[in-house]
Design an enzyme around this catalytic site. Structure first.
Site, mmCIF file in Angstrom:
data_model
loop_
_atom_site.group_PDB
_atom_site.id
_atom_site.type_symbol
_atom_site.label_atom_id
_atom_site.label_comp_id
_atom_site.label_asym_id
_atom_site.label_seq_id
_atom_site.Cartn_x
_atom_site.Cartn_y
_atom_site.Cartn_z
ATOM 1 N N HIS A 101 41.840 -2.298 22.859
ATOM 2 C CA HIS A 101 40.483 -2.763 22.565
ATOM 3 C C HIS A 101 39.977 -3.825 23.532
ATOM 4 O O HIS A 101 38.793 -4.186 23.488
ATOM 5 C CB HIS A 101 40.401 -3.283 21.128
ATOM 6 C CG HIS A 101 39.096 -2.994 20.463
ATOM 7 N ND1 HIS A 101 38.901 -3.042 19.103
ATOM 8 C CD2 HIS A 101 37.880 -2.654 20.974
ATOM 9 C CE1 HIS A 101 37.652 -2.746 18.811
ATOM 10 N NE2 HIS A 101 36.999 -2.516 19.929
ATOM 11 N N ASP A 123 36.642 -1.833 12.534
ATOM 12 C CA ASP A 123 37.963 -2.302 12.923
ATOM 13 C C ASP A 123 38.638 -2.980 11.734
ATOM 14 O O ASP A 123 37.970 -3.620 10.925
ATOM 15 C CB ASP A 123 37.808 -3.316 14.073
ATOM 16 C CG ASP A 123 39.069 -3.519 14.884
ATOM 17 O OD1 ASP A 123 40.172 -3.342 14.346
ATOM 18 O OD2 ASP A 123 38.947 -3.884 16.074
ATOM 19 N N HIS A 125 40.600 -5.377 12.333
ATOM 20 C CA HIS A 125 40.731 -6.739 12.847
ATOM 21 C C HIS A 125 39.377 -7.228 13.364
ATOM 22 O O HIS A 125 38.544 -6.432 13.802
ATOM 23 C CB HIS A 125 41.757 -6.776 13.977
ATOM 24 C CG HIS A 125 43.055 -6.121 13.630
ATOM 25 N ND1 HIS A 125 43.277 -4.766 13.816
ATOM 26 C CD2 HIS A 125 44.198 -6.626 13.098
ATOM 27 C CE1 HIS A 125 44.503 -4.466 13.414
ATOM 28 N NE2 HIS A 125 45.090 -5.575 12.979
ATOM 29 N N ASP A 127 38.959 -9.422 15.986
ATOM 30 C CA ASP A 127 38.987 -9.535 17.450
ATOM 31 C C ASP A 127 38.199 -10.727 17.972
ATOM 32 O O ASP A 127 37.580 -10.658 19.039
ATOM 33 C CB ASP A 127 38.484 -8.243 18.112
ATOM 34 C CG ASP A 127 39.402 -7.059 17.837
ATOM 35 O OD1 ASP A 127 40.555 -7.283 17.438
ATOM 36 O OD2 ASP A 127 38.962 -5.907 18.029
ATOM 37 N N HIS A 140 43.692 -7.656 23.416
ATOM 38 C CA HIS A 140 42.987 -6.711 22.537
ATOM 39 C C HIS A 140 42.584 -7.356 21.218
ATOM 40 O O HIS A 140 41.815 -6.760 20.459
ATOM 41 C CB HIS A 140 43.803 -5.433 22.320
ATOM 42 C CG HIS A 140 44.974 -5.553 21.387
ATOM 43 N ND1 HIS A 140 45.552 -4.446 20.792
ATOM 44 C CD2 HIS A 140 45.702 -6.617 20.968
ATOM 45 C CE1 HIS A 140 46.565 -4.837 20.030
ATOM 46 N NE2 HIS A 140 46.677 -6.140 20.131
ATOM 47 N N ASP A 226 37.601 1.282 16.504
ATOM 48 C CA ASP A 226 39.046 1.125 16.644
ATOM 49 C C ASP A 226 39.691 2.031 15.598
ATOM 50 O O ASP A 226 39.394 1.917 14.405
ATOM 51 C CB ASP A 226 39.424 -0.339 16.406
ATOM 52 C CG ASP A 226 40.884 -0.642 16.701
ATOM 53 O OD1 ASP A 226 41.747 0.204 16.383
ATOM 54 O OD2 ASP A 226 41.173 -1.727 17.236
ATOM 55 N N ASP A 228 42.402 1.987 14.195
ATOM 56 C CA ASP A 228 43.135 1.352 13.102
ATOM 57 C C ASP A 228 42.200 0.928 11.964
ATOM 58 O O ASP A 228 42.655 0.385 10.951
ATOM 59 C CB ASP A 228 44.002 0.194 13.582
ATOM 60 C CG ASP A 228 43.234 -1.044 14.039
ATOM 61 O OD1 ASP A 228 42.084 -1.264 13.596
ATOM 62 O OD2 ASP A 228 43.789 -1.811 14.853
ATOM 63 N N GLU A 272 42.373 2.475 20.927
ATOM 64 C CA GLU A 272 43.647 2.230 20.247
ATOM 65 C C GLU A 272 44.335 3.488 19.731
ATOM 66 O O GLU A 272 45.127 3.433 18.785
ATOM 67 C CB GLU A 272 43.485 1.206 19.113
ATOM 68 C CG GLU A 272 43.031 -0.177 19.578
ATOM 69 C CD GLU A 272 44.108 -0.981 20.300
ATOM 70 O OE1 GLU A 272 45.269 -0.524 20.334
ATOM 71 O OE2 GLU A 272 43.773 -2.072 20.831
#
Length: 300
Positions: A101, A123, A125, A127, A140, A226, A228, A272
């Site tokens: 990312h 996402d 996360h 970030d 990332h 992303d 994930d 990712e």
């Protein structure tokens, strides 16, 4: 609008190797055919050249020793920004394939070069770590902070996207946020939706609101997906899986809503995908499906 597909086989921003094979895996999963099937003309720009981790010192940066491979990330993202801006100048829509990312720094810089933009960040996360707060040193986990000039990134112009404003940034589906990131989000003008918000309100309501925020008073929006973001039961081939993500159908519903804002979509990236950790290319195939949904695929 012609889709310009740009591969960025970057794994320098992540802990686990293998995500550099993500662009190839997504292409192998039938991306070109999927775009043809929805009637979207596309042009393949190939992959950017990315240095191999074995050839570089992860801590060579003199200005931010806790951001691994930062000079290499800078070089790749600077080239990517030019590619994205060039695609837009040609009247195309950049579709960026990662890679980890950290490449979003380049995508955002290129997409915002000639226009005010917003961003929707799908996402697990947030970030928004910086070299000062990161527990891992992996870039990332920092791209949104870099683009918004947070912390040490205020002094790195190559990473900043001055035409991206916090008030036009919406993070959707968070479920793994470090304490410093939590504070940074609370002190910012960004809007953040956790998985609890999606559970309570539904993915359609949350995504529609996020898209409205990202498109309010700007010339376009960037969408960053992303993989994930999805629950690992649906997308096992990611480097940082977190249980409790969105389902297969919820992800498609969100991307279909993105397609409903096609006139505002300025750039799209999918990141990712890690084939080494995947099962039968399942995550790459899903990434291809979701990209097609975001670009206009419908059941009827």
């Amino acid at each position: 609008m012609t889709i310009r597909t740009i591969g960025v086989p970057m794994d320098l921003g992540a802990d686990r190797r293998g995500v550099d094979m993500g662009p190839s895996a997504i292409r192998y999963a039938g991306l070109s055919t999927a775009l043809d099937d929805i009637g979207r003309p596309s042009r393949e720009a190939g992959d950017l050249t990315v240095p191999h981790a074995e050839e570089r010192d992860p801590n060579a940066s003199a200005t931010a020793t806790n951001a691994k491979y930062l000079p290499e990330v800078e070089a790749v993202c600077t080239r990517l920004a030019d590619e994205v801006a060039g695609a837009l100048d040609d009247g195309g829509l950049p579709l960026v394939l990662g890679g980890d990312h950290s490449i979003a720094i380049g995508t955002l810089a290129g997409a915002s070069r000639e226009s005010d933009i917003g961003a929707v960040w799908f996402d697990a996360h947030s970030d928004v770590n910086t070299p000062e707060t990161t527990p891992s040193g992996n870039v990332h986990g920092m791209p949104l902070a870099a683009a918004l000039g947070m912390g040490e990134f205020a002094d790195t112009p190559w990473a900043n996207s001055p035409n991206l404003s916090e008030k036009n940034v919406a993070l959707v589906g968070l479920r793994s946020v470090d304490d410093p990131e939590r504070e940074r989000i609370r002190d910012s003008d960004m809007t953040a939706y956790t998985m609890s918000d999606i559970d309570e309100r539904g993915v359609v309501d949350v995504t529609e609101e996020a898209l409205a925020i990202a498109t309010d008073g700007v010339g376009g929006m960037h969408v960053s997906l992303d993989m994930d973001w999805l629950d690992p039961s649906h997308a096992p081939g990611v480097g940082t899986p977190v249980r409790g993500g969105v389902t297969y159908r919820e992800a498609h519903s969100a991307m279909e809503l993105v397609a409903g804002h096609d006139d505002a979509l300025r750039s799209l990236e999918v990141v990712e995908v890690n084939p080494i950790l995947d099962s039968h290319n399942e995550t790459a195939e899903l990434a291809t499906e979701l990209a097609a949904s975001a670009l206009g695929k419908r059941v009827l």
